[in-house]
Design a protein around this motif. Structure first.
Motif, PDB file in Angstrom:
ATOM      1  N   GLU A  21      46.783  45.364  41.996  1.00  0.00           N
ATOM      2  CA  GLU A  21      47.740  44.878  42.992  1.00  0.00           C
ATOM      3  C   GLU A  21      47.857  43.368  42.829  1.00  0.00           C
ATOM      4  OE1 GLU A  21      47.090  45.668  47.142  1.00  0.00           O
ATOM      5  OE2 GLU A  21      46.733  47.789  46.737  1.00  0.00           O
ATOM      6  N   ASP A  44      40.810  40.473  46.248  1.00  0.00           N
ATOM      7  CA  ASP A  44      39.449  40.524  45.720  1.00  0.00           C
ATOM      8  C   ASP A  44      39.166  39.345  44.795  1.00  0.00           C
ATOM      9  OD1 ASP A  44      38.898  43.136  46.868  1.00  0.00           O
ATOM     10  OD2 ASP A  44      40.286  43.909  45.358  1.00  0.00           O
ATOM     11  N   ARG A  66      42.720  43.812  43.884  1.00  0.00           N
ATOM     12  CA  ARG A  66      43.797  43.006  44.474  1.00  0.00           C
ATOM     13  C   ARG A  66      43.639  41.568  44.012  1.00  0.00           C
ATOM     14  NH1 ARG A  66      42.153  44.692  50.366  1.00  0.00           N
ATOM     15  NH2 ARG A  66      40.296  43.950  49.332  1.00  0.00           N
ATOM     16  N   ASN A  71      35.033  51.977  44.893  1.00  0.00           N
ATOM     17  CA  ASN A  71      35.589  52.892  45.879  1.00  0.00           C
ATOM     18  C   ASN A  71      36.997  53.369  45.521  1.00  0.00           C
ATOM     19  OD1 ASN A  71      36.896  50.518  46.323  1.00  0.00           O
ATOM     20  ND2 ASN A  71      36.312  50.317  48.463  1.00  0.00           N
ATOM     21  N   ASN A  72      37.382  53.228  44.257  1.00  0.00           N
ATOM     22  CA  ASN A  72      38.676  53.682  43.739  1.00  0.00           C
ATOM     23  C   ASN A  72      39.870  52.959  44.334  1.00  0.00           C
ATOM     24  OD1 ASN A  72      37.511  55.453  41.935  1.00  0.00           O
ATOM     25  ND2 ASN A  72      37.464  57.115  43.435  1.00  0.00           N
ATOM     26  N   LYS A  73      39.635  51.890  45.064  1.00  0.00           N
ATOM     27  CA  LYS A  73      40.736  51.066  45.533  1.00  0.00           C
ATOM     28  C   LYS A  73      41.144  50.155  44.388  1.00  0.00           C
ATOM     29  CE  LYS A  73      40.371  49.021  49.486  1.00  0.00           C
ATOM     30  NZ  LYS A  73      39.850  48.284  50.641  1.00  0.00           N
ATOM     31  N   PRO A  74      42.436  49.894  44.237  1.00  0.00           N
ATOM     32  CA  PRO A  74      42.840  49.004  43.144  1.00  0.00           C
ATOM     33  C   PRO A  74      42.358  47.570  43.395  1.00  0.00           C
ATOM     34  CG  PRO A  74      44.719  49.526  44.548  1.00  0.00           C
ATOM     35  CD  PRO A  74      43.553  50.360  45.032  1.00  0.00           C
ATOM     36  N   MET A 119      37.031  48.994  40.692  1.00  0.00           N
ATOM     37  CA  MET A 119      36.177  48.859  41.855  1.00  0.00           C
ATOM     38  C   MET A 119      35.564  50.211  42.168  1.00  0.00           C
ATOM     39  SD  MET A 119      38.311  46.186  44.196  1.00  0.00           S
ATOM     40  CE  MET A 119      36.918  46.030  45.260  1.00  0.00           C
ATOM     41  N   ASP A 171      43.294  38.708  51.641  1.00  0.00           N
ATOM     42  CA  ASP A 171      42.427  39.880  51.478  1.00  0.00           C
ATOM     43  C   ASP A 171      42.316  40.300  50.013  1.00  0.00           C
ATOM     44  OD1 ASP A 171      44.959  40.884  51.193  1.00  0.00           O
ATOM     45  OD2 ASP A 171      44.696  42.545  52.585  1.00  0.00           O
TER      46      ASP A 171
END
Length: 156
Positions: free
Chosen positions: A37, A125, A8, A3-6, A1, A123
């Motif tokens: 995640e 993805d 999900r 924004n460097n968020k893993p 992703m 929540d």
């Protein structure tokens, strides 16, 4: 992703934990190793002695009496409206269109809404259905949320 968020992933399964589906443990471990995640959304509690260090949420029982289903439905729908009014409106329009197209009764529409709403408020993805037959049960989610499914054996 971006924004460097893993990423999900909500993995929807019939029972968890379970002895007979060791491929799921391998799949989940591989996803975790890749930095994804993973959250389990199970329809029922399994009877396996496996201890899996993953968050597990049990979906509302479809065997509950209708008044209980209605209370759960209203609570979850209220949460969706509060979090994302646009998504709630999109879901209700979609279900109304399907209800008219397939001539669902009001009770049948509420039963479907009760079934899919918990997946609409996750929540995650991406929603992953571990079995094709399970994906059919939740088919109304497709087109409303990013989702994919696995097909193997008799599912094919």
């Amino acid at each position: 992703m971006s924004n460097n968020k893993p990423l999900r992933v909500a993995a929807v399964v019939g029972h968890f934990p379970t002895l007979s589906e060791t491929f799921l443990y391998t799949t989940f471990q591989n996803l975790l190793s890749a930095g994804v995640e993973v959250r389990i959304q199970a329809r029922r509690r399994g009877r396996s002695p496996h201890h899996v260090a993953l968050p597990v949420t049990y979906l509302p029982s479809e065997d509950a009496p209708f008044p209980i289903k209605l209370l759960v439905l209203l609570a979850v729908l209220g949460r969706l409206v509060f979090r994302s009014p646009k998504q709630a409106l999109r879901l209700l329009r979609h279900l109304n269109s399907r209800r008219q197209q397939l001539r669902w009764s009001g009770r049948q529409t509420l039963r479907i809404l009760h079934r899919i709403l918990p997946l609409m408020i996750t929540d995650a993805d991406l929603i992953y259905f571990a079995h094709g037959s399970l994906a059919v049960t939740y088919r109304e989610v497709f087109g409303l949320r990013p989702a994919y499914l696995s097909l193997r054996g008799s599912d094919i």
